[in-house]
Write an enzyme that holds these catalytic residues in place. Sequence first.
Site, PDB file in Angstrom:
ATOM      1  N   ARG A  42      96.281  44.873   4.087  1.00  0.00           N
ATOM      2  CA  ARG A  42      94.900  45.234   3.782  1.00  0.00           C
ATOM      3  C   ARG A  42      93.936  44.990   4.933  1.00  0.00           C
ATOM      4  O   ARG A  42      92.977  45.706   5.098  1.00  0.00           O
ATOM      5  CB  ARG A  42      94.398  44.383   2.599  1.00  0.00           C
ATOM      6  CG  ARG A  42      94.755  44.968   1.276  1.00  0.00           C
ATOM      7  CD  ARG A  42      94.371  43.980   0.175  1.00  0.00           C
ATOM      8  NE  ARG A  42      94.939  44.433  -1.078  1.00  0.00           N
ATOM      9  CZ  ARG A  42      94.337  45.291  -1.895  1.00  0.00           C
ATOM     10  NH1 ARG A  42      93.158  45.787  -1.624  1.00  0.00           N
ATOM     11  NH2 ARG A  42      94.922  45.661  -3.019  1.00  0.00           N
ATOM     12  N   LYS A 139     112.175  38.509  -4.006  1.00  0.00           N
ATOM     13  CA  LYS A 139     112.042  37.818  -5.279  1.00  0.00           C
ATOM     14  C   LYS A 139     110.690  37.114  -5.365  1.00  0.00           C
ATOM     15  O   LYS A 139     110.103  36.887  -4.303  1.00  0.00           O
ATOM     16  CB  LYS A 139     113.194  36.831  -5.487  1.00  0.00           C
ATOM     17  CG  LYS A 139     113.019  35.502  -4.724  1.00  0.00           C
ATOM     18  CD  LYS A 139     113.982  34.460  -5.187  1.00  0.00           C
ATOM     19  CE  LYS A 139     113.321  33.359  -5.943  1.00  0.00           C
ATOM     20  NZ  LYS A 139     112.673  32.302  -5.180  1.00  0.00           N
ATOM     21  N   ASP A 168     118.239  38.561  -2.234  1.00  0.00           N
ATOM     22  CA  ASP A 168     118.403  37.155  -2.538  1.00  0.00           C
ATOM     23  C   ASP A 168     118.808  36.562  -1.199  1.00  0.00           C
ATOM     24  O   ASP A 168     119.938  36.795  -0.742  1.00  0.00           O
ATOM     25  CB  ASP A 168     119.501  36.930  -3.582  1.00  0.00           C
ATOM     26  CG  ASP A 168     119.558  35.478  -3.978  1.00  0.00           C
ATOM     27  OD1 ASP A 168     119.632  34.625  -3.072  1.00  0.00           O
ATOM     28  OD2 ASP A 168     119.508  35.169  -5.173  1.00  0.00           O
ATOM     29  N   HIS A 169     117.900  35.844  -0.548  1.00  0.00           N
ATOM     30  CA  HIS A 169     118.186  35.503   0.846  1.00  0.00           C
ATOM     31  C   HIS A 169     119.416  34.606   0.999  1.00  0.00           C
ATOM     32  O   HIS A 169     120.003  34.516   2.069  1.00  0.00           O
ATOM     33  CB  HIS A 169     116.944  34.935   1.558  1.00  0.00           C
ATOM     34  CG  HIS A 169     116.650  33.495   1.256  1.00  0.00           C
ATOM     35  ND1 HIS A 169     115.920  33.104   0.176  1.00  0.00           N
ATOM     36  CD2 HIS A 169     116.976  32.354   1.906  1.00  0.00           C
ATOM     37  CE1 HIS A 169     115.819  31.785   0.167  1.00  0.00           C
ATOM     38  NE2 HIS A 169     116.446  31.303   1.215  1.00  0.00           N
ATOM     39  N   LYS A 173     123.086  34.173   4.043  1.00  0.00           N
ATOM     40  CA  LYS A 173     123.511  32.975   4.782  1.00  0.00           C
ATOM     41  C   LYS A 173     124.970  33.135   5.202  1.00  0.00           C
ATOM     42  O   LYS A 173     125.810  33.593   4.427  1.00  0.00           O
ATOM     43  CB  LYS A 173     123.330  31.716   3.911  1.00  0.00           C
ATOM     44  CG  LYS A 173     121.848  31.380   3.673  1.00  0.00           C
ATOM     45  CD  LYS A 173     121.689  30.086   2.890  1.00  0.00           C
ATOM     46  CE  LYS A 173     120.266  29.863   2.390  1.00  0.00           C
ATOM     47  NZ  LYS A 173     119.376  29.257   3.364  1.00  0.00           N
ATOM     48  N   GLU A 207     116.453  19.851  -1.982  1.00  0.00           N
ATOM     49  CA  GLU A 207     115.404  20.032  -0.968  1.00  0.00           C
ATOM     50  C   GLU A 207     114.579  18.756  -0.926  1.00  0.00           C
ATOM     51  O   GLU A 207     114.289  18.169  -1.971  1.00  0.00           O
ATOM     52  CB  GLU A 207     114.486  21.183  -1.353  1.00  0.00           C
ATOM     53  CG  GLU A 207     115.153  22.525  -1.367  1.00  0.00           C
ATOM     54  CD  GLU A 207     114.142  23.628  -1.655  1.00  0.00           C
ATOM     55  OE1 GLU A 207     113.582  24.166  -0.685  1.00  0.00           O
ATOM     56  OE2 GLU A 207     113.888  23.921  -2.829  1.00  0.00           O
ATOM     57  N   ASP A 226     112.915  29.574 -10.356  1.00  0.00           N
ATOM     58  CA  ASP A 226     112.700  29.706  -8.911  1.00  0.00           C
ATOM     59  C   ASP A 226     114.030  29.698  -8.148  1.00  0.00           C
ATOM     60  O   ASP A 226     114.183  30.423  -7.165  1.00  0.00           O
ATOM     61  CB  ASP A 226     111.813  28.549  -8.422  1.00  0.00           C
ATOM     62  CG  ASP A 226     111.522  28.629  -6.925  1.00  0.00           C
ATOM     63  OD1 ASP A 226     111.151  29.729  -6.459  1.00  0.00           O
ATOM     64  OD2 ASP A 226     111.682  27.610  -6.226  1.00  0.00           O
ATOM     65  N   HIS A 231     119.390  32.281  -6.625  1.00  0.00           N
ATOM     66  CA  HIS A 231     120.291  31.749  -5.597  1.00  0.00           C
ATOM     67  C   HIS A 231     121.549  31.089  -6.182  1.00  0.00           C
ATOM     68  O   HIS A 231     122.663  31.344  -5.755  1.00  0.00           O
ATOM     69  CB  HIS A 231     119.568  30.725  -4.725  1.00  0.00           C
ATOM     70  CG  HIS A 231     118.267  31.212  -4.161  1.00  0.00           C
ATOM     71  ND1 HIS A 231     118.085  32.494  -3.726  1.00  0.00           N
ATOM     72  CD2 HIS A 231     117.072  30.590  -3.959  1.00  0.00           C
ATOM     73  CE1 HIS A 231     116.844  32.643  -3.269  1.00  0.00           C
ATOM     74  NE2 HIS A 231     116.213  31.502  -3.411  1.00  0.00           N
ATOM     75  N   LYS A 329     113.357  19.606  -6.020  1.00  0.00           N
ATOM     76  CA  LYS A 329     112.472  19.287  -4.898  1.00  0.00           C
ATOM     77  C   LYS A 329     112.415  17.765  -4.772  1.00  0.00           C
ATOM     78  O   LYS A 329     112.606  17.052  -5.756  1.00  0.00           O
ATOM     79  CB  LYS A 329     111.055  19.801  -5.179  1.00  0.00           C
ATOM     80  CG  LYS A 329     110.978  21.285  -5.506  1.00  0.00           C
ATOM     81  CD  LYS A 329     110.988  22.132  -4.267  1.00  0.00           C
ATOM     82  CE  LYS A 329     110.823  23.603  -4.624  1.00  0.00           C
ATOM     83  NZ  LYS A 329     111.304  24.503  -3.584  1.00  0.00           N
TER      84      LYS A 329
END
Length: 486
Positions: A42, A139, A168-169, A173, A207, A226, A231, A329
């Site tokens: 934008r 996602k 889906d990253h 990998k 993580e 999430d 994943h 997390k």
Amino acid sequence: MAALVLFGGGGDLAMRMLLPSLYFLERDGLMAEGLKIIGAARSEETAEEYVAKVREAVQPRAEAADAWDAEAWSRLEARLDYLAVDATDAESLKPLKAKVGDGEVTSFLAVSPSLYARIVKAMKAAGLAERNCRIVLEKPVGRDLASFLEIDDAVAEAFREDQVFRIDHYLGKETVQNLIALRFGNVVFEPLWNNLIVDHVQITVGETVGVGDRWPYYDEYGALKDMLQNHMLQLLCLVAMEPPSDLDPDSVRNEKVKVLRSLRRITPEEAERVTVRGQYVAGEVDGKPVKGYDEERGEPSDTETFVAIRADIDNWRWAGVPFFMRTGKRMAEKRTEIVIQFKAVPHSIFGHGERGQVQDNRLIIELQPDEDISLSVMNKKPGLEQRMKLQPIKMSLSWGVDGKDAPPPRRRIAYERLLLDAMNGDSTLFVRRDEAEQAWRWVDEVAEAWTGADIKTEDYQPGSWGPESADLLLSRTGRQWNTRND
Ligand code: BG6
């Protein structure tokens, strides 16, 4: 001329992941000749201003990897362009269509998914959804099955399924792809890959970071939606699927979707026994105080920042083999791994105790922070003792090709592989509609079971591996989560 259009080209995902990935592909000579990259967003800015911003994002990242190459940058710079657009408005997309012409166009939507439906409609009206066009969706697509279908139906109105690339990253990998090579490029593992020899499987994605500023997004999702919906279920599918007949996108995805269909439904009656929800409280990490999730959020919330689930796959191969998944997390370590725990030897000829306990074999597929696949086996302790003593050793399958002492190849950003595949039209490492649908269906049932059984989050300390119940989930069945030093 082929073009890659980055909608949301000035945003966080584009600057942090996509453009650095494109730089690395450029540096390695992997970009198609003549390919144009057009940032579309934008904000009213010139192509020069945009290119300067891209450089600011890319250069430090490349330097940190000791991979800054001014010539490669100039080549990338020559491909870059920018156009200010309102992607939800077909009129506003017309200059973009004029720019890309009639060549192949891959459009990456790095924008809020709440805009996907409107954007694809405008793209279709502007001629950006023709047969030579592809669309890449980041996602999260939807918050549950119903909202996923709503967005995906709008996508299907504009694009055929073979033009849609749902990212889906994790599938980008390196070690994840290595898992496919390990399973289907060798004959030695497949005969062991079933309920006769495997005791259970663990998938851990830990993580150390907290949710922080991302809470407005995260609070609506939680760890289940999430991380686990996408994943972790993808990892589970790759471990559990039957051998596909070839590596064609549909052959692989047909097998993955069968696994998802075989996942046993989690009911409210079962939820307490097979799931754990946790939320981190305030505490200390490395001697520094860190906030609890509620404080970050600004008010009490029951969103889980940790989830552990025992999943059962009801088919012949996996009957009776639990798949334990956990992610959270503010965990003790950033560590992503899949552990295939094999059964005990049927009878130990070594007795117990002083000769060294026979430890059950374990195959560990590490994705992060290290990339490695290792097998733990029992070995004889060297020496001349009369009574043979045993010791466990870890055989790393990463030794080899380049020799043990060669420096490991640069760790690629997962998006490098995925961008390349999307531009080449190879959707093997992307999620098909029915896979996403089936994953949402199962996850929705888990969420409903939590509501039905009124399962609340349990507190856990930052720097831990989640609430105590997560350990109980395994110890109740006589098992334990893998720890670093095992
Ligand atoms: C994203 C999640 O999909 O994956 C994030 O939205 C998470 O919450 C991230 O931090 C983890 O990715 P990686 O590659 O760092 O394991």
